[in-house]
Design an enzyme around this catalytic site. Sequence first.
Site, PDB file in Angstrom:
ATOM      1  CB  SER A   1      44.320  43.214  37.298  1.00  0.00           C
ATOM      2  OG  SER A   1      42.943  43.183  37.606  1.00  0.00           O
TER       3      SER A   1
ATOM      4  CD  GLU B   1      38.041  42.862  36.499  1.00  0.00           C
ATOM      5  OE1 GLU B   1      37.568  42.465  35.418  1.00  0.00           O
ATOM      6  OE2 GLU B   1      37.352  43.016  37.531  1.00  0.00           O
TER       7      GLU B   1
ATOM      8  CE1 TYR C   1      43.255  47.947  34.930  1.00  0.00           C
ATOM      9  CE2 TYR C   1      41.951  46.071  35.669  1.00  0.00           C
ATOM     10  CZ  TYR C   1      42.982  46.973  35.874  1.00  0.00           C
ATOM     11  OH  TYR C   1      43.746  46.891  37.008  1.00  0.00           O
TER      12      TYR C   1
END
Length: 326
Positions: free
Chosen positions: A129, A131, A153
């Site tokens: 990801s 992120e 996450y």
Amino acid sequence: MAKRIALITGITGQDGSYLSEFLLEKGYEVHGIVRRVALEDPDHRLGRIHHLQDDVELHPASMESYPGIYNVMKKVQPHECYHLAAQSFVSTSFEDEFSTLNININGTHYMLAALHDIQPDCRFYFAASSEMFGKVAEVPQKETTRFHPRSAYGISKVAGYDLTRNYREAYELHASSGILFNHESPRRGFEFVTRKITSHVAKIKLGMIDECPLGNLDSKRDWGHSKEYVKAMWMMLQQDEPDDYVISTGETHSIREFAEIAFSHVGLNYQDHVKVDPRFFRPAEVDLLVGDATKAKEQLGWSYETDFPYLVREMVDSDLELFTRG
């Protein structure tokens, strides 16, 4: 020639549903791992793949159970494995860091370990990801950009990325990671800000509600269409050598811009309905994510095509149809 067999975790999600359709069109035999509760309540939990249920085989197992994953792997014997399952909503990862880290890290480790033991020739895809970049070290972000995750996450995805690379290097598994930037569609979950906006726009237009509460309107993301991103996943596993790739549009748009396009599509002014609510600000914000997918373009032959305003309008139209239908 026998069909190639694909196993997908997270098959009931946005990406899982589009990937299933794509692989079925390619002639694959498609299997998916789902939680047992999904099989017990298919109307609600299998909505995105309702139209595919006769074409895919679902297996009950938990990402938190190595024996469960091991047994599915032994039964299916896949040629390709796409590990998409995760606790993926960033806000929830702040509220429950323990389950986010447990499910996302252990689930990835269990998948890799089971493959190593049972099906070492299977090609593995890990859904990394953007992120992971978090507090970005450079703009745009590419495969060599340093990670600085800003949520549980993001941290869990860095761990999964490292696990995938370690199994590739230590055990010579064909294991690749796709560092996917934000990707949306009409199948996006309602908890994500894009779908929150488009569903609220539809409800406001239909007179069901009046306001759309949002957090940081100036937060910027690189938003693409999920349908195009799942093709990149497949393309990674067709390469002779495994590797890691950034998948992105290379464009950045603010939440404010997304809302403006969504509301104007139905003849409304977003300023009349959007209310900034401090409750929706993240404890540690990620302000600017934009990817450089040059490597994917040059090595995979993948390129992005869907226009950003088209994506927003498609999501609004889908939600208008959904709430009009009731």
